[in-house]
Design a protein around this motif. Structure first.
Motif, short mmCIF file in Angstrom:
data_model
loop_
_atom_site.label_atom_id
_atom_site.label_comp_id
_atom_site.label_asym_id
_atom_site.label_seq_id
_atom_site.Cartn_x
_atom_site.Cartn_y
_atom_site.Cartn_z
N SER A 9 0.81 -1.33 0.00
CA SER A 9 -0.03 -0.01 0.04
C SER A 9 0.93 1.34 -0.01
N GLY A 10 2.07 1.17 0.11
CA GLY A 10 3.06 2.21 0.05
C GLY A 10 4.61 1.76 0.51
N PHE A 11 5.25 2.93 0.90
CA PHE A 11 6.59 2.69 1.09
C PHE A 11 7.10 3.64 2.10
N LYS A 12 8.29 3.51 2.77
CA LYS A 12 8.78 4.42 3.69
C LYS A 12 9.78 5.36 2.93
N LEU A 13 9.81 6.63 3.38
CA LEU A 13 10.88 7.75 2.74
C LEU A 13 11.35 8.57 4.03
N PHE A 14 12.47 8.38 4.41
CA PHE A 14 12.98 9.18 5.46
C PHE A 14 12.18 8.82 6.79
N GLY A 15 11.70 7.83 7.10
CA GLY A 15 10.88 7.37 8.12
C GLY A 15 9.28 7.68 8.14
N LEU A 16 9.04 8.47 7.01
CA LEU A 16 7.44 8.78 6.62
C LEU A 16 6.80 7.70 5.85
N GLU A 17 6.00 7.20 6.20
CA GLU A 17 5.06 6.40 5.31
C GLU A 17 4.35 7.08 4.20
N ILE A 18 4.70 6.91 2.87
CA ILE A 18 3.96 7.28 1.78
C ILE A 18 3.14 6.34 1.19
N LYS A 19 1.91 6.80 1.12
CA LYS A 19 0.67 5.86 0.50
C LYS A 19 0.92 5.74 -0.86
N PHE A 20 0.53 4.81 -1.47
CA PHE A 20 0.35 4.73 -3.13
C PHE A 20 -0.99 5.45 -3.37
N TYR A 21 -1.98 5.48 -2.34
CA TYR A 21 -3.18 6.30 -2.47
C TYR A 21 -2.89 7.55 -2.74
N GLY A 22 -2.17 8.29 -1.91
CA GLY A 22 -1.79 9.65 -1.86
C GLY A 22 -1.29 10.26 -3.00
N ILE A 23 -0.03 9.15 -3.44
CA ILE A 23 0.43 9.48 -4.64
C ILE A 23 -0.48 9.43 -5.92
N THR A 24 -1.39 8.66 -5.73
CA THR A 24 -2.44 8.66 -6.95
C THR A 24 -3.22 9.71 -7.06
N MET A 25 -3.76 10.35 -5.46
CA MET A 25 -4.45 11.48 -5.65
C MET A 25 -3.78 12.39 -6.00
N ALA A 26 -2.47 12.53 -5.82
CA ALA A 26 -1.57 13.90 -6.14
C ALA A 26 -1.35 14.05 -7.61
N LEU A 27 -1.35 12.80 -8.21
CA LEU A 27 -1.28 12.71 -9.48
C LEU A 27 -2.47 13.09 -10.34
N ALA A 28 -3.58 12.87 -9.64
CA ALA A 28 -5.05 13.15 -10.04
C ALA A 28 -4.95 14.81 -10.42
N TYR A 29 -4.67 15.42 -9.18
CA TYR A 29 -4.78 16.69 -9.05
C TYR A 29 -3.90 17.20 -9.91
N ALA A 30 -2.72 16.82 -10.06
CA ALA A 30 -1.80 17.57 -11.05
C ALA A 30 -2.08 17.32 -12.48
N VAL A 31 -2.83 16.17 -12.67
CA VAL A 31 -3.25 16.05 -14.17
C VAL A 31 -4.49 16.90 -14.68
N ALA A 32 -5.24 16.86 -13.68
CA ALA A 32 -6.47 17.79 -13.68
C ALA A 32 -6.04 19.36 -13.86
N LEU A 33 -4.99 19.87 -13.24
CA LEU A 33 -4.53 21.01 -13.27
C LEU A 33 -3.81 21.53 -14.66
N ILE A 34 -3.01 20.30 -15.12
CA ILE A 34 -2.50 20.50 -16.35
C ILE A 34 -3.65 20.69 -17.50
N ILE A 35 -4.73 19.94 -17.37
CA ILE A 35 -5.78 19.86 -18.26
C ILE A 35 -6.48 21.20 -18.33
N CYS A 36 -6.74 21.69 -17.03
CA CYS A 36 -7.37 22.98 -17.06
C CYS A 36 -6.44 24.05 -17.39
#
Length: 180
Positions: A9-36
């Motif tokens: 469901s994710g990975f750790k980076l510098f002790g902070l757990e990064i979830k693939f769900y969050g990455i997916t949501m950030a990607l969704a917002y970035a793509v939406a912004l680019i399209i906008c």
């Protein structure tokens, strides 16, 4: 075969757990912004409009998403738990609803037709939803009923859910495809 489908469901980076769900949501917002941004240029709108709308919509979407979750999924909520979004619980409909109210108010303040803004963001929202649904795949949520027919136990028709050790209809995938 189910072992091959096991996805973290994710990975750790510098002790902070990064979830693939969050990455997916950030990607969704970035793509939406680019399209906008692209649509604004095509429609000859102010080049800053996408950023203004994002600054309105993003925080309201998070607040509305959390409020929707808290209201429609009763629990032993405490003040601290309500604000703990890292533990999950954002509702798409609440987020979209509050973000749209914010954009409607912004359009009123600017004395613009809100339909102009809604026409601009509608394709962005649908594409973001298509991408964001893949976060449900990583979280193993938003799936359908159990598949009992062995001939249907394959992706993308179904998805193996590790929590219950069963195959379910991949409804997140169906919605993602439908949105595209």
């Amino acid at each position: 075969m189910e072992q091959l489908l096991s996805i973290p469901s994710g990975f750790k980076l510098f002790g902070l757990e990064i979830k693939f769900y969050g990455i997916t949501m950030a990607l969704a917002y970035a793509v939406a912004l680019i399209i906008c941004i692209i649509l604004c240029k095509k429609k000859k709108y102010n080049e800053n409009l996408p950023y203004k709308l994002l600054l309105i919509a993003f925080p309201l979407a998070v607040i509305g998403g959390r409020l929707g979750y808290v209201i429609f999924y009763p629990s032993d909520w405490t003040f601290a738990k309500i604000f703990d979004i890292r533990s999950g619980g954002l509702m798409l409909y609440g987020g979209v609803f509050l973000a749209l109210i914010g954009i409607w108010i912004y359009a009123g303040i600017k004395k613009q037709n809100v339909l102009k803004y809604l026409d601009l963001i509608a394709p962005c929202l649908v594409l973001a939803q298509a991408i964001g649904r893949w976060g449900n795949f990583f979280n193993q949520e938003a799936y359908g009923i159990e598949i009992t027919n062995p001939a249907l136990k394959w992706f993308p028709f179904g998805v193996f859910i590790e929590a219950d050790g069963l195959w379910h209809y991949a409804t997140f995938f169906y919605e993602s495809l439908w949105c595209v």
